[in-house]
Design a protein around this motif. Structure first.
Motif, PDB file in Angstrom:
ATOM      1  N   ILE A   1     -10.198   7.886  27.869  1.00  0.00           N
ATOM      2  CA  ILE A   1      -8.882   8.333  28.849  1.00  0.00           C
ATOM      3  C   ILE A   1      -8.238   9.483  28.006  1.00  0.00           C
ATOM      4  O   ILE A   1      -7.857  10.407  28.448  1.00  0.00           O
ATOM      5  CB  ILE A   1      -8.377   7.545  29.726  1.00  0.00           C
ATOM      6  CG1 ILE A   1      -9.353   6.513  30.821  1.00  0.00           C
ATOM      7  CG2 ILE A   1      -7.087   8.165  30.471  1.00  0.00           C
ATOM      8  CD1 ILE A   1      -8.543   5.527  31.503  1.00  0.00           C
ATOM      9  N   THR A   2      -7.674   8.809  26.844  1.00  0.00           N
ATOM     10  CA  THR A   2      -6.611   9.736  26.151  1.00  0.00           C
ATOM     11  C   THR A   2      -7.650  10.881  25.414  1.00  0.00           C
ATOM     12  O   THR A   2      -6.795  11.827  25.369  1.00  0.00           O
ATOM     13  CB  THR A   2      -6.296   8.437  24.857  1.00  0.00           C
ATOM     14  OG1 THR A   2      -5.793   7.526  25.358  1.00  0.00           O
ATOM     15  CG2 THR A   2      -5.405   9.399  23.961  1.00  0.00           C
ATOM     16  N   ARG A   3      -8.576  10.876  25.123  1.00  0.00           N
ATOM     17  CA  ARG A   3      -9.407  11.886  24.601  1.00  0.00           C
ATOM     18  C   ARG A   3      -9.622  13.071  25.589  1.00  0.00           C
ATOM     19  O   ARG A   3      -9.570  14.168  25.347  1.00  0.00           O
ATOM     20  CB  ARG A   3     -10.941  11.733  23.850  1.00  0.00           C
ATOM     21  CG  ARG A   3     -10.373  10.789  22.512  1.00  0.00           C
ATOM     22  CD  ARG A   3     -11.949  10.804  22.002  1.00  0.00           C
ATOM     23  NE  ARG A   3     -12.846   9.920  22.816  1.00  0.00           N
ATOM     24  CZ  ARG A   3     -13.143   8.728  22.525  1.00  0.00           C
ATOM     25  NH1 ARG A   3     -12.738   8.228  21.596  1.00  0.00           N
ATOM     26  NH2 ARG A   3     -14.151   8.138  23.138  1.00  0.00           N
TER      27      ARG A   3
ATOM     28  N   ALA B   1       6.014  -2.610  37.527  1.00  0.00           N
ATOM     29  CA  ALA B   1       4.886  -1.779  37.004  1.00  0.00           C
ATOM     30  C   ALA B   1       5.002  -0.299  37.569  1.00  0.00           C
ATOM     31  O   ALA B   1       4.664   0.492  36.943  1.00  0.00           O
ATOM     32  CB  ALA B   1       3.569  -2.451  37.325  1.00  0.00           C
ATOM     33  N   LEU B   2       5.262  -0.047  38.891  1.00  0.00           N
ATOM     34  CA  LEU B   2       5.464   1.218  39.516  1.00  0.00           C
ATOM     35  C   LEU B   2       6.507   2.045  38.726  1.00  0.00           C
ATOM     36  O   LEU B   2       6.305   3.244  38.421  1.00  0.00           O
ATOM     37  CB  LEU B   2       5.579   1.125  40.915  1.00  0.00           C
ATOM     38  CG  LEU B   2       4.458   0.816  41.916  1.00  0.00           C
ATOM     39  CD1 LEU B   2       4.642   0.796  43.376  1.00  0.00           C
ATOM     40  CD2 LEU B   2       3.177   2.047  41.583  1.00  0.00           C
TER      41      LEU B   2
ATOM     42  N   TYR C   1      -2.933  -4.014  32.148  1.00  0.00           N
ATOM     43  CA  TYR C   1      -2.342  -3.981  30.998  1.00  0.00           C
ATOM     44  C   TYR C   1      -3.025  -3.657  29.801  1.00  0.00           C
ATOM     45  O   TYR C   1      -2.245  -3.337  28.809  1.00  0.00           O
ATOM     46  CB  TYR C   1      -1.589  -5.434  31.092  1.00  0.00           C
ATOM     47  CG  TYR C   1      -0.423  -5.354  32.067  1.00  0.00           C
ATOM     48  CD1 TYR C   1       0.624  -4.701  31.897  1.00  0.00           C
ATOM     49  CD2 TYR C   1      -0.572  -6.366  33.018  1.00  0.00           C
ATOM     50  CE1 TYR C   1       1.659  -4.828  32.753  1.00  0.00           C
ATOM     51  CE2 TYR C   1       0.539  -6.274  34.011  1.00  0.00           C
ATOM     52  CZ  TYR C   1       1.533  -5.529  33.807  1.00  0.00           C
ATOM     53  OH  TYR C   1       2.692  -5.444  34.590  1.00  0.00           O
ATOM     54  N   GLY C   2      -4.473  -3.893  29.630  1.00  0.00           N
ATOM     55  CA  GLY C   2      -5.084  -3.226  28.799  1.00  0.00           C
ATOM     56  C   GLY C   2      -4.897  -1.774  28.475  1.00  0.00           C
ATOM     57  O   GLY C   2      -4.721  -1.331  27.284  1.00  0.00           O
ATOM     58  N   LEU C   3      -5.401  -1.074  29.476  1.00  0.00           N
ATOM     59  CA  LEU C   3      -4.990   0.249  29.308  1.00  0.00           C
ATOM     60  C   LEU C   3      -3.581   0.739  28.872  1.00  0.00           C
ATOM     61  O   LEU C   3      -3.483   1.630  28.382  1.00  0.00           O
ATOM     62  CB  LEU C   3      -5.341   0.805  30.796  1.00  0.00           C
ATOM     63  CG  LEU C   3      -6.795   0.956  31.184  1.00  0.00           C
ATOM     64  CD1 LEU C   3      -6.900   1.443  32.543  1.00  0.00           C
ATOM     65  CD2 LEU C   3      -7.554   1.881  30.541  1.00  0.00           C
ATOM     66  N   ALA C   4      -2.478  -0.045  29.663  1.00  0.00           N
ATOM     67  CA  ALA C   4      -1.178   0.292  29.495  1.00  0.00           C
ATOM     68  C   ALA C   4      -0.665   0.235  28.004  1.00  0.00           C
ATOM     69  O   ALA C   4      -0.268   1.045  27.085  1.00  0.00           O
ATOM     70  CB  ALA C   4      -0.314  -0.275  30.426  1.00  0.00           C
ATOM     71  N   PHE C   5      -0.961  -0.901  27.313  1.00  0.00           N
ATOM     72  CA  PHE C   5      -0.778  -1.379  26.205  1.00  0.00           C
ATOM     73  C   PHE C   5      -1.609  -0.665  24.976  1.00  0.00           C
ATOM     74  O   PHE C   5      -1.034  -0.094  23.899  1.00  0.00           O
ATOM     75  CB  PHE C   5      -0.895  -2.888  25.770  1.00  0.00           C
ATOM     76  CG  PHE C   5       0.353  -3.692  26.363  1.00  0.00           C
ATOM     77  CD1 PHE C   5       1.638  -3.226  26.115  1.00  0.00           C
ATOM     78  CD2 PHE C   5       0.067  -5.035  26.954  1.00  0.00           C
ATOM     79  CE1 PHE C   5       2.632  -4.129  26.517  1.00  0.00           C
ATOM     80  CE2 PHE C   5       1.101  -5.814  27.278  1.00  0.00           C
ATOM     81  CZ  PHE C   5       2.629  -5.092  27.367  1.00  0.00           C
ATOM     82  N   ALA C   6      -2.784  -0.381  25.400  1.00  0.00           N
ATOM     83  CA  ALA C   6      -3.616   0.295  24.258  1.00  0.00           C
ATOM     84  C   ALA C   6      -3.157   1.920  24.332  1.00  0.00           C
ATOM     85  O   ALA C   6      -3.225   2.436  23.125  1.00  0.00           O
ATOM     86  CB  ALA C   6      -5.079   0.295  24.839  1.00  0.00           C
TER      87      ALA C   6
ATOM     88  N   ALA D   1      -2.567   5.087  34.622  1.00  0.00           N
ATOM     89  CA  ALA D   1      -3.262   4.588  35.325  1.00  0.00           C
ATOM     90  C   ALA D   1      -3.217   3.146  35.118  1.00  0.00           C
ATOM     91  O   ALA D   1      -3.407   2.428  36.021  1.00  0.00           O
ATOM     92  CB  ALA D   1      -4.834   4.900  34.782  1.00  0.00           C
ATOM     93  N   GLY D   2      -2.923   2.473  33.937  1.00  0.00           N
ATOM     94  CA  GLY D   2      -2.775   1.046  33.763  1.00  0.00           C
ATOM     95  C   GLY D   2      -1.555   0.508  34.467  1.00  0.00           C
ATOM     96  O   GLY D   2      -1.793  -0.379  35.176  1.00  0.00           O
ATOM     97  N   ALA D   3      -0.505   1.076  34.469  1.00  0.00           N
ATOM     98  CA  ALA D   3       0.873   0.674  35.392  1.00  0.00           C
ATOM     99  C   ALA D   3       0.363   0.919  36.750  1.00  0.00           C
ATOM    100  O   ALA D   3       0.842  -0.015  37.534  1.00  0.00           O
ATOM    101  CB  ALA D   3       1.799   1.678  34.978  1.00  0.00           C
ATOM    102  N   VAL D   4      -0.207   1.820  37.277  1.00  0.00           N
ATOM    103  CA  VAL D   4      -0.491   1.776  38.838  1.00  0.00           C
ATOM    104  C   VAL D   4      -1.633   0.602  39.293  1.00  0.00           C
ATOM    105  O   VAL D   4      -1.224   0.026  40.010  1.00  0.00           O
ATOM    106  CB  VAL D   4      -1.113   3.097  39.163  1.00  0.00           C
ATOM    107  CG1 VAL D   4      -1.663   3.031  40.544  1.00  0.00           C
ATOM    108  CG2 VAL D   4      -0.092   4.233  38.953  1.00  0.00           C
ATOM    109  N   LEU D   5      -2.644   0.412  38.391  1.00  0.00           N
ATOM    110  CA  LEU D   5      -3.445  -0.712  38.577  1.00  0.00           C
ATOM    111  C   LEU D   5      -2.664  -1.928  38.417  1.00  0.00           C
ATOM    112  O   LEU D   5      -3.066  -2.930  39.341  1.00  0.00           O
ATOM    113  CB  LEU D   5      -4.574  -0.645  37.435  1.00  0.00           C
ATOM    114  CG  LEU D   5      -5.737   0.408  37.766  1.00  0.00           C
ATOM    115  CD1 LEU D   5      -6.614   0.411  36.580  1.00  0.00           C
ATOM    116  CD2 LEU D   5      -6.366   0.121  38.883  1.00  0.00           C
TER     117      LEU D   5
END
Length: 495
Positions: free
Chosen positions: A349-351, A466-467, A394-399, A361-365
């Motif tokens: 997603i970052t690329r 999270a929001l 949280y994997g998306l957010a922290f990564a 995306a992570g925070a909304v999920l």
């Protein structure tokens, strides 16, 4: 004595290997070792969480006393992380990373030996030594930036960032089954093995192709003030409920934290080589990222704190599942697996869209998953679905946080900036844990078990938090760097 001698010999052997063979290793070949080191530290932080009641019984202390096994680690990590990041920038991240792993190994052995002896001071001492390994995180980021090829750096940074959440979840997953099978001491032996493997694997980490920044005078005054600020703040946050939020001790700790923070800011603005350049904390490039980090950590640790308590609630109360610590750990497996899967997904997603999009995306999920937990939690299948989604979130957010930080600063400040970001996660985790306990306990009277409405409210609050994290990064000032296109923040003296 034999333990100390053995540890010393092992560390000296690894250091000799590093000096002889490190430069011959291919660039980027040590990435798995960096990931193992970061994961080991993250596991050490949370591995006692699901077994605190067992430790209280084994060490003959109260439940409040047992929480010091978690608090001691957080306090030590809070002090060590920014200091190690700065020292790594000055003297080399490799040396500081090896030192951190050696402290993790030593602390694990001390705690493991002290547990069957019933020595509470010994176990707390071991946890303090383990916490001093918190500097592994910023040094791993710094070493990766120096040794990993540019085309792979984005994925490696995302994976290292994800280790903070994945390792924390894995620690909670492993704790219950390990304690049931072999007793509480095995938790520390498990971490010791991980530390030893990471130390041995450091032989494969290549020597940096770029040298460290010129080593100036170390800002010892700043280090002491920062340590005092963090200790006072985290001690007040973690013990406020036990001592009473209006008690003289807690009030004095908060006052001390504010006073020490003010003194720290004055010192850092005046010294030639500050321990923490304040522009890395509140500067326009990193301010929104740091705020988002703090907020999302509050929401995550609030969730992982009260979720095990919810499922362990006896069914006789009309809710909960009456799970044992081992079964609770198995319930967290989907969360841990999805956190691991989220690391490469975050890199992709970052690329394509940038690190900010991955974080949002992570925070909304996370908000969706926590809202779902508030509404639907009567069947275990529902909890498994929400846990999996929460792990992905949280994997998306922290990564993505590592990419946001590394992509916004120059290479010379990597260790310091990632150290600040990591410590904000620790502070957010402490706040989240306390927030969860306050909300849940507020729904019932003294000496009575928590009401279901307390957990429901806590899930809703965590969802709102999270929001808020997603909203922070949506502001105009948020930076959205692409991997390989770092925005160099000049650290010239403009005071």
């Amino acid at each position: 004595m034999w333990v100390v001698a053995g540890l010393t010999a092992a560390v000296m052997f690894v250091v000799r290997k590093l000096r002889r063979g490190g430069a011959r290793r291919p660039a980027g070949g040590g990435t798995p070792v960096l990931l193992l080191a970061a994961c080991g530290v993250a596991i050490a932080q949370t591995i006692v969480l699901a077994a605190l009641t067992v430790f209280a019984r084994e060490l003959d202390v109260s439940a409040t006393g047992a929480t010091w096994l978690l608090t001691a680690f957080m306090l030590a990590s809070a002090v060590a992380t920014p200091v190690a990041g700065r020292l790594g920038d000055q003297f080399g991240h490799r040396c500081l990373l090896v030192t951190g792993l050696a402290l993790l190994l030593a602390g694990s052995v001390v705690a493991a030996v002290s547990t069957p002896l019933g020595s509470y001071p010994g176990v707390v001492t071991g946890r303090v030594l383990q916490g001093l390994s918190g500097g592994v995180f910023p040094c791993a980021f710094g070493l990766a930036r120096q040794t990993v090829p540019a085309e792979r750096l984005g994925g490696v940074v995302a994976a290292l960032s994800a280790m903070f959440g994945f390792g924390g979840a894995l620690g909670m997953v492993a704790a219950g089954p390990l304690v049931d099978v072999a007793g509480p001491a095995v938790l520390f032996w498990f971490v010791a093995v991980l530390a030893l493997l990471a130390l041995a694997g450091m032989v494969r980490v290549p020597s940096p192709s770029t040298s460290a920044s010129p080593a100036g005078q170390v800002d010892l005054t700043g280090a002491a003030l920062l340590a005092g600020t963090l200790v006072a703040l985290l001690l007040a946050i973690s013990q406020g409920r036990a001592w009473g939020w209006s008690s003289p001790g807690i009030v004095m700790l908060f006052v001390a934290a504010v006073a020490l923070a003010a003194a720290f800011g004055l010192v850092e603005r005046r010294v030639a080589a500050p321990l923490v350049d304040l522009r890395l904390l509140i500067g326009p490039r990193l301010l929104t990222t740091n705020i988002a980090t703090l907020v999302v950590a509050v929401g995550m640790f609030a969730a992982v704190t009260f979720l095990p308590l919810f499922v362990q609630t006896p069914t006789a109360l009309g809710y909960g599942f009456g799970y044992s610590p081992a079964r609770t750990g198995l319930l967290m497996v989907p969360m841990a697996v999805c956190m691991l899967v989220a690391a490469p997904l975050a890199a992709r997603i970052t690329r394509s869209l940038g690190a900010k999009a991955a974080f949002q995306a992570g925070a909304v999920l996370a908000a969706i998953a926590l809202g779902g937990l508030a509404l639907l939690h009567e069947h275990i299948a529902e909890l498994l679905v929400w846990c999996a989604l929460l792990g992905l979130a949280y994997g998306l957010a922290f990564a993505s946080l590592g990419g946001l930080v590394v992509g916004a600063i120059g290479q010379a400040a990597t260790g310091a900036a990632t150290g600040i970001n990591t410590i904000l996660r620790t502070i957010g985790g402490a706040v989240g844990s306390v927030l969860a306990a306050v909300i849940v306990s507020a729904a019932t009277g003294p000496g009575r078990p928590p009401a279901e409405s307390g957990y429901t409210t806590a899930f809703v609050v965590a969802s709102a938090i999270a929001l808020c994290a997603a909203a922070v990064t949506a502001t105009r000032g948020a930076v959205n760097p692409q991997p390989g296109r770092q925005v160099n923040v000049e650290l010239r003296d403009s005071r």
